[in-house]
Every structure is written in structure tokens, then in C-alpha cells.
Design a protein around this motif. Structure first.
Motif, mmCIF file in Angstrom:
data_model
loop_
_atom_site.group_PDB
_atom_site.id
_atom_site.type_symbol
_atom_site.label_atom_id
_atom_site.label_comp_id
_atom_site.label_asym_id
_atom_site.label_seq_id
_atom_site.Cartn_x
_atom_site.Cartn_y
_atom_site.Cartn_z
ATOM 1 N N UNK A 96 -69.306 -4.539 43.196
ATOM 2 C CA UNK A 96 -68.550 -3.994 42.257
ATOM 3 C C UNK A 96 -68.933 -2.668 41.550
ATOM 4 N N UNK A 97 -70.285 -2.462 41.185
ATOM 5 C CA UNK A 97 -70.778 -1.421 40.357
ATOM 6 C C UNK A 97 -71.230 -0.393 41.267
ATOM 7 N N UNK B 75 -82.256 -2.697 42.792
ATOM 8 C CA UNK B 75 -81.959 -2.005 41.938
ATOM 9 C C UNK B 75 -82.044 -3.037 40.605
ATOM 10 N N UNK B 76 -81.042 -4.008 40.656
ATOM 11 C CA UNK B 76 -81.032 -4.949 39.649
ATOM 12 C C UNK B 76 -82.034 -6.041 39.515
ATOM 13 N N UNK B 77 -83.034 -6.168 40.568
ATOM 14 C CA UNK B 77 -83.969 -6.996 40.422
ATOM 15 C C UNK B 77 -85.241 -6.296 40.496
ATOM 16 N N UNK C 277 -80.084 1.661 35.473
ATOM 17 C CA UNK C 277 -80.356 0.442 35.940
ATOM 18 C C UNK C 277 -80.456 -0.826 35.099
ATOM 19 N N UNK C 278 -80.979 -0.349 33.715
ATOM 20 C CA UNK C 278 -81.245 -1.266 32.647
ATOM 21 C C UNK C 278 -79.586 -1.663 32.077
ATOM 22 N N UNK C 279 -78.655 -1.015 32.120
ATOM 23 C CA UNK C 279 -77.142 -1.004 31.579
ATOM 24 C C UNK C 279 -76.872 -2.101 32.591
ATOM 25 N N UNK D 108 -81.517 -8.338 26.958
ATOM 26 C CA UNK D 108 -80.342 -7.729 27.711
ATOM 27 C C UNK D 108 -79.199 -8.325 27.567
ATOM 28 N N UNK D 109 -79.050 -9.512 27.240
ATOM 29 C CA UNK D 109 -77.684 -10.282 27.028
ATOM 30 C C UNK D 109 -77.217 -9.674 25.768
ATOM 31 N N UNK D 110 -77.817 -9.550 24.705
ATOM 32 C CA UNK D 110 -77.548 -9.132 23.390
ATOM 33 C C UNK D 110 -77.017 -7.669 23.597
ATOM 34 N N UNK D 111 -77.691 -6.940 24.455
ATOM 35 C CA UNK D 111 -77.329 -5.489 24.603
ATOM 36 C C UNK D 111 -76.023 -5.415 25.260
#
Length: 121
Positions: free
Chosen positions: A55-56, A62-64, A72-74, A109-112
């Protein structure tokens, strides 16, 4: 094989790599509609990761992986949030799925990702 790696450690590493490869193949086939059976509960987290990557327009590696660029972080933070919302996985389990990250990294990461969603609304 590294010089300090024992035979048993090497066999265990190869078994983990083989399982991860088979998981990627099965999840990818399911996401493309090529698999006959619905994914098991254990397949769902990988399906979420693969679906988000497609989707992205980013790679699963990259995600892992360890890429620490803002892009990548976003994306990784969004996957963390989706995994938390759509599964009953613990934070350490999500961390293992995303490259062996610590549970506190997953919490952050969840909070961001939540803050980013709220800012977009």
C-alpha cells in the motif's frame, strides 16, 4: 558461518531463516490472492506487514530492517500501530517481527504514529 558459531547455532539460524522465507512466500501468495486457504492466526501479522508495504510502496525489508531515515521510521511506526490495533500481539512480539526491536521502541513508535494520525485529522 562465523568463526565463533557452533554447528547447532548455525542449524538453528538456518531453520529461522528458512521459516522466515516460507512465511514471506505464503503471506505474499495470500495477499496476491494466489493461496487457497485463508491465513492462520499466525499468518495475520505478516499479512499486515506485507499489505502495508504494498500500500505504501515500500519494501518489507525496509520495515523490518535497521534503516533510520525519517521515511523508514514513519512507515515502521505506522506498521507498529496497525499490528497493535489489529492483533493481540504483545509489544515484545511486535518488536521481534520488526527486526528484533525492544518493546520500548515499539511503545514509542506507536505513540508517534498515533500523534501523527491525530495531527492529520
Amino acid at each position: 558461518m562465523t568463526p565463533s558459531e557452533t554447528w547447532e547455532q548455525m542449524k538453528a539460524r538456518h531453520a529461522r531463516e528458512e521459516r522466515a522465507c516460507l512465511d514471506r512466500i505464503a503471506s505474499d501468495a495470500y495477499c496476491r490472492g494466489q493461496a487457497g486457504a485463508a491465513p492462520s492466526r499466525a499468518d495475520r501479522p505478516m499479512q499486515i506487514i506485507y499489505s502495508y508495504a504494498r500500500e505504501a510502496g515500500v519494501s518489507v525489508d525496509m520495515l523490518r530492517g535497521g534503516d533510520r531515515t525519517q521515511r523508514a521510521c514513519r512507515h515502521r511506526h505506522e506498521v507498529m500501530l496497525r499490528l497493535k490495533e489489529q492483533t493481540d500481539l504483545s509489544l515484545p512480539a511486535i518488536g521481534r517481527l520488526l527486526g528484533g526491536r525492544d518493546h520500548t521502541t515499539i511503545m514509542n513508535g506507536i505513540e508517534r504514529a498515533k500523534a501523527k494520525r491525530e495531527a492529520a485529522q
